[in-house]
Each structure stands twice: as structure tokens, then as C-alpha cells.
Design an enzyme around this catalytic site. Structure first.
Site, short mmCIF file in Angstrom:
data_model
loop_
_atom_site.label_atom_id
_atom_site.label_comp_id
_atom_site.label_asym_id
_atom_site.label_seq_id
_atom_site.Cartn_x
_atom_site.Cartn_y
_atom_site.Cartn_z
N SER A 115 98.91 17.80 45.22
CA SER A 115 98.76 16.43 44.73
C SER A 115 100.03 15.62 44.93
CB SER A 115 98.44 16.50 43.24
OG SER A 115 98.54 15.22 42.66
N TYR A 139 100.82 18.55 34.87
CA TYR A 139 99.89 18.70 36.00
C TYR A 139 100.66 18.76 37.32
CZ TYR A 139 96.60 17.33 39.61
OH TYR A 139 95.88 17.27 40.78
N LYS A 143 101.28 21.98 40.09
CA LYS A 143 100.97 21.94 41.53
C LYS A 143 102.20 22.35 42.35
CE LYS A 143 96.62 20.74 41.58
NZ LYS A 143 95.52 21.35 42.33
N ARG A 280 99.87 2.14 30.87
CA ARG A 280 99.52 3.52 30.48
C ARG A 280 100.78 4.36 30.71
NH1 ARG A 280 94.74 6.50 33.84
NH2 ARG A 280 96.33 6.53 35.45
#
Ligand code: UFG
Length: 326
Positions: A115, A139, A143, A280
Site C-alpha cells: 500500500s 496499517y 505492510k 480527518r
């Protein structure tokens, strides 16, 4: 050639199964924690969690595959920040057990779903494979750790891998029958389509004061069929004796969140109700891929435009109004 697809019942895995099954034997391994049976009707599958090495080893012994395409992973950036255990367990520990099974069964070729999250915040306008990697979420960190594990398995056991670092994947299969169905949905384009289909009143656009042309985030949206095609090219590259390698997969161009809304409005002919709200946490200003390396080495090409992707995504949600299995 026979290929194991882990996570083959998920969004990208099931699109891969659909295309790869036309040219190779496939066998899917999925624990169905987020995957859908309906996405893989007619294909051989095993309901196995990759962390269960005993069960996974039995599948390897029975199926005698030549290579693995590895999608099985947890993949929500936000969730990984609140539940890192889930990510390190499923992604890192799961991949470790998968790699061990591969070596034990003399399977030494793997195409890996990585990713752009491995890069984290970067000041580079266009991201190459050499851009420094500073993941900003568990996350992205998992990866990167999975890539590192494969590198050391290559050094020690001769495992050959291609790691594909995806940017923002979108769209559905060309016949719009295999697509994106997440619960809850957190991604921009499917959420806009929910507004279009009156499943949501409006879209919250997170942040309008970023350092970009219109103040909203810029991302690089790659079509899922083009992305899958790159996996098949990567598989052929390994089967032809290619060395372990890492490639970005995007489109070399970015779209702002407001541009995505405009494109959906253009394709659908309908207005999208949206509100500009606060940022966000964790969203970098802009993430755009340089895909020059994949184009040169793998012959990677973008055959679908952003409008094509939005059309197939809209059609998929017309075909499956409440998602799969409802
Ligand atoms: N966005 C909104 N409103 C929403 C949802 C998203 O404004 O309701 C915005 C986000 O803030 C961001 C953009 O839309 O600016 C894209 O967000 P997504 O959640 O669709 O995708 P991300 O860029 O956060 O993440 C995606 C993949 C990750 C991968 C990452 C790599 O989902 O798995 O790209 O850049 F790690």
C-alpha cells in the site's frame, strides 16, 4: 499454472479471481471475516484463516500451487489506529505463517498486496518507490513489515516476491458484477455513491484547508481491473525468473475530493449533497504515484479512466442495492 489467492473473497482478491481464473487454475483461501461468498461463486475455496498454519499447510499439500497472490489482510487505516493488535496479528503474524507454509511446501513465488500507506506523510509531489517510508498508521507499518519479512525470506530461502504498493483503488469489474462492499463503508467513492442512491443524506468532505489547489486532499485513483492486470503481469515476471521487486500502482495523476464529487455528478447527471467539515486525523495533503517503474519493467498500463471506474462502481451498486448476501 495453479495459483493460490489469499483474501480472494475480498474486493480486490475477487476481481483478481475473476480475471486470473480465465488463464490459470486458482484456489482461494479466505476466512470470510470481511470477504463475500457471493463474490466468488463457482471458484474453489477454503475457509481458512492464514494464521492457522496447520490448516493452511493442508491446503498447500493438497493443492500443489506454483505461486501465491497474497491479499488477505485487514486494511482500514482508522481502525488500525484504535485496534493495532488486530493488524499486527492478522497482517504480520498471518503473513509470517503463510511464508513459512510456502517455504515448507517449496512454493517460492509471491505477489503481494502492499500500500501507499507505507510512505505516510511525504513532501514529494510524486511518490516513487525510493521516496522515504514513514508510515503514519499501524496499517501502513504492517505492510512495510510484511515487505521486510519477504526480503529476508528471499535472502535466507530464495523466496521471490513482487510487492505492489497500491494508491486508491476504485471501480468494479467491467461487467459491474464484482465490486466494493465494505461494512461500514469508509472510502470516498462508495460513500458518494451512497449519497447518490439516497442511502445517505450527504457526504462530509474532511478538510478544505489543505495545501492543495482547492484545499481538499488529492489522491491517485486506480481502476481495480487495471490493478489486477498488474498482478498478472507481476506473476508472469516472477514465473519468467524475475528477481524480487517493488512497484507503485496508481495513475501518475491526482484528483482532489471536490474533483471526485464533480466527476460523479458528471457521470450520473445528479447533484451530490456535501458539507465541508473538519480534517480527518492522519490524512496527508496529497498522494500521487509515479508508476514509471511498473510501466517500464512490467508493461503496466492504465486502460480505464476515472470516469470508467465511477461508471462501473455506480452500476455495481445498482446490481447489488444492499451489497452482497442481503
Ligand atoms: N473522505 C472524505 N469523506 C469521507 C471519506 C473520505 O472527505 O466520508 C476523503 C478522505 O479524507 C481522503 C479521501 O477522501 O481525503 C480518500 O479517502 P479514503 O478513505 O477513500 O482513502 P484513503 O486515501 O484514506 O486510503 C486509501 C486506502 C488505504 C491506503 C491508502 C493509501 O483505503 O488502504 O489509500 O494512500 F492505505
Amino acid at each position: 499454472m495453479k495459483v493460490m489467492i489469499t483474501g480472494g473473497a475480498g474486493y480486490i482478491g475477487s476481481n483478481c479471481a475473476k480475471i486470473l481464473s480465465k488463464i490459470a487454475d486458482i484456489v482461494i483461501v479466505d476466512d470470510f471475516s470481511t470477504g463475500h461468498h457471493q463474490a466468488i461463486e463457482g471458484y474453489k475455496y477454503y475457509n481458512v484463516d492464514i494464521r492457522d498454519r496447520v490448516a493452511l499447510d493442508k491446503v498447500f499439500k493438497k493443492e500443489q500451487v506454483d505461486a501465491v497472490i497474497h491479499f488477505a489482510a485487514k486494511s482500514l487505516v482508522g481502525e488500525s489506529c484504535t485496534d493495532p493488535y488486530k493488524y499486527f496479528s492478522n497482517n504480520v503474524y498471518g503473513t509470517l505463517e503463510l511464508l513459512k507454509c510456502m517455504i515448507d511446501n517449496n512454493v517460492k513465488k509471491i505477489v503481494f498486496s502492499s500500500s501507499a500507506a507505507v510512505y505516510g506523510n511525504t513532501s514529494d509531489d510524486v511518490i516513487t518507490e525510493d521516496t522515504p517510508k514513514n508510515p503514519t498508521s499501524p496499517y501502513g507499518e504492517t505492510k512495510l513489515m510484511m515487505e521486510e519479512m519477504m526480503k529476508w525470506f528471499d535472502t535466507a530461502y530464495g523466496l521471490k516476491y513482487v510487492s505492489l504498493r497500491y494508491f486508491n483503488v476504485c471501480g468494479a469489474s467491467d461487467d459491474s458484477l464484482v465490486g466494493e462492499d465494505h461494512h461500514p463503508e469508509t472510502h470516498l467513492i462508495p460513500i458518494i455513491i451512497q449519497v447518490l442512491n439516497e442511502k445517505r443524506d450527504h457526504l462530509d468532505v474532511f478538510g478544505s484547508d489543505y495545501n492543495t489547489k482547492d484545499g481538499t486532499n488529492i489522491r491517485d485513483y486506480v481502476n481495480v481491473v487495471d490493478l489486477v492486470d498488474a498482478h498478472i503481469k507481476a506473476l508472469n515476471y516472477l514465473m519468467n525468473g524475475g528477481e524480487s521487486n517493488i512497484f507503485n500502482l496508481g495513475t501518475n495523476t491526482g484528483s482532489s475530493n471536490l474533483e471526485i464529487i464533480k466527476t460523479v455528478e458528471k457521470v450520473s447527471g445528479k447533484k451530490i449533497n456535501y458539507k465541508l467539515v473538519d480534517r480527518r486525523p492522519g490524512d496527508p495533503d496529497s498522494l500521487v504515484a509515479s508508476c514509471a517503474k511498473a510501466e517500464k519493467v512490467l508493461g503496466y498500463k492504465n486502460n480505464h479512466t476515472l470516469e470508467d471506474s465511477i461508471k462501473t462502481a455506480i452500476k455495481f451498486h445498482e446490481n447489488f442495492k444492499d451489497g452482497y448476501e442481503k
